[in-house]
Design a protein around this motif. Structure first.
Motif, PDB file in Angstrom:
ATOM      1  N   VAL A   1       2.821   9.880  -5.398  1.00  0.00           N
ATOM      2  CA  VAL A   1       2.942  11.206  -4.771  1.00  0.00           C
ATOM      3  C   VAL A   1       4.385  11.618  -4.532  1.00  0.00           C
ATOM      4  N   GLY A   2       5.328  10.700  -4.719  1.00  0.00           N
ATOM      5  CA  GLY A   2       6.723  11.018  -4.441  1.00  0.00           C
ATOM      6  C   GLY A   2       6.923  11.369  -2.979  1.00  0.00           C
ATOM      7  N   LYS A   3       7.702  12.402  -2.716  1.00  0.00           N
ATOM      8  CA  LYS A   3       7.964  12.832  -1.345  1.00  0.00           C
ATOM      9  C   LYS A   3       7.147  14.068  -0.959  1.00  0.00           C
ATOM     10  N   THR A   4       6.080  14.327  -1.707  1.00  0.00           N
ATOM     11  CA  THR A   4       5.291  15.532  -1.453  1.00  0.00           C
ATOM     12  C   THR A   4       4.284  15.355  -0.331  1.00  0.00           C
ATOM     13  N   GLN A   5       4.038  14.112   0.100  1.00  0.00           N
ATOM     14  CA  GLN A   5       3.095  13.851   1.185  1.00  0.00           C
ATOM     15  C   GLN A   5       3.727  12.889   2.186  1.00  0.00           C
TER      16      GLN A   5
ATOM     17  N   MET B   1       0.838  -1.201   0.000  1.00  0.00           N
ATOM     18  CA  MET B   1       0.000   0.000   0.000  1.00  0.00           C
ATOM     19  C   MET B   1       0.872   1.250   0.000  1.00  0.00           C
ATOM     20  N   ALA B   2       1.872   1.263   0.876  1.00  0.00           N
ATOM     21  CA  ALA B   2       2.761   2.418   0.973  1.00  0.00           C
ATOM     22  C   ALA B   2       3.535   2.637  -0.327  1.00  0.00           C
ATOM     23  N   ARG B   3       4.006   1.550  -0.935  1.00  0.00           N
ATOM     24  CA  ARG B   3       4.748   1.687  -2.198  1.00  0.00           C
ATOM     25  C   ARG B   3       3.866   2.267  -3.292  1.00  0.00           C
ATOM     26  N   GLY B   4       2.607   1.803  -3.346  1.00  0.00           N
ATOM     27  CA  GLY B   4       1.704   2.321  -4.369  1.00  0.00           C
ATOM     28  C   GLY B   4       1.436   3.800  -4.213  1.00  0.00           C
ATOM     29  N   ILE B   5       1.224   4.234  -2.979  1.00  0.00           N
ATOM     30  CA  ILE B   5       0.999   5.661  -2.728  1.00  0.00           C
ATOM     31  C   ILE B   5       2.253   6.462  -3.058  1.00  0.00           C
ATOM     32  N   ARG B   6       3.401   5.986  -2.584  1.00  0.00           N
ATOM     33  CA  ARG B   6       4.650   6.725  -2.789  1.00  0.00           C
ATOM     34  C   ARG B   6       4.994   6.863  -4.268  1.00  0.00           C
ATOM     35  N   GLU B   7       4.683   5.848  -5.048  1.00  0.00           N
ATOM     36  CA  GLU B   7       4.961   5.902  -6.483  1.00  0.00           C
ATOM     37  C   GLU B   7       4.207   7.044  -7.149  1.00  0.00           C
TER      38      GLU B   7
END
Length: 289
Positions: free
Chosen positions: A42-46, A34-40
């Motif tokens: 949004v990058g480091k913006t959130q 889940m975290a990897r999918g979100i990070r992919e």
């Protein structure tokens, strides 16, 4: 990926976990994916963190994961005198430094240990949890009211003995006092604060009366919190001013009392206003005037 793409560019802090602890390797991998999918997306913006169950913290599983931007723990609702500052301190001192936040402290108007015969948490426990944790090194604090999260009102089935209409609960004193706490810290350079329990020479350290203290990195000021208004003694030799001024801050009503000045010393006794007692909590601010 879908939900990350939907909310990228928004002012969001992602909180995975949903008040549950991972149950085995499969659950751990689900959370990480889940975290990897979100990070992919949004990058480091959130920012991304994890909300565990009471008595647990995100560092237990994910502290070294790159996607975890800040640690979250839940001190919970089980004990009248839950010492959440101890968890804050533990995580604050971990070698790979990450911000730490008590994401679910005792909620105002929540039955203690889920049993109405024990009484109810009120604004004092809610307020104390905030001051304890912030001065122990937390990056911030959350406030909760038991009736508001479930939007309880007459005619609805209450969860864990909710008893007050949620609209009425919006005006409970703990909510205002959380705002008072923010106001206090925004008036000082709070980013400089470092927990410094070792400068306490004499103070209560059990029973919910524990004094917590922090000092600015450059010695510009010291902040100490006494939940019951007990007398305590500090080594203030690390403060930069030779004669720092004493200010007592009342976290219940957002007022200040100017109380003269002291000479810098390794042992100075401080006696807060009024007699010691539950809810007579005070914040000491020492600084150059």
């Amino acid at each position: 990926k879908y939900i990350g793409n939907r909310y990228r560019g928004k002012k969001i802090i992602w909180i995975l976990g949903g008040d549950r602890n991972p149950n085995g390797d499969v659950h751990l991998e689900i959370v990480r994916n889940m975290a990897r999918g979100i990070r992919e997306q949004v990058g480091k913006t959130q920012l991304i963190t994890y909300h565990p169950m009471g008595g647990s913290n995100s560092a237990m599983w994910f502290h070294n994961d790159d996607w975890l931007d800040l640690n979250m723990f839940q001190s919970g609702h089980g004990d009248m005198n839950t010492t959440n500052y101890r968890i804050t301190t533990h995580i604050y001192k971990l070698e790979k430094t990450k911000p730490v936040l008590d994401g679910e402290p005792c909620y105002e108007d929540h039955p203690i240990n889920w049993n109405t015969e024990n009484g109810w948490f009120d604004e004092f426990e809610s307020r104390r949890a905030g001051w304890w944790s912030l001065l122990a090194g937390a990056c911030g604090h959350t406030y909760g009211n038991h009736n508001i999260w479930q939007m309880w009102q007459p005619g609805r089935e209450p969860v864990s003995s909710a008893r007050t209409p949620w609209i009425q609960s919006l005006d409970y004193p703990g909510a205002y006092q959380a705002g008072h706490m923010r106001s206090f810290f925004e008036k000082i350079q709070w980013q400089k604060l470092v927990p410094k329990q070792e400068i306490i020479k004499k103070a209560p350290n059990t029973g919910g009366r524990e004094v917590i203290v922090a000092i600015a990195q450059d010695g510009a000021f010291i902040v100490a919190y006494t939940p019951y208004g007990d007398t305590f003694t500090l080594d203030v030799s690390g403060i930069s001013a030779e004669k720092p001024g004493i200010t007592w801050y009342n976290p219940r009503n957002n007022t200040y009392i100017i109380a003269g000045e002291i000479s810098k010393s390794e042992a100075v006794q401080f006696d807060p206003p009024a007699d010691p007692g539950r809810g007579n909590d005070w914040v000491l601010l020492l600084e150059r005037r």
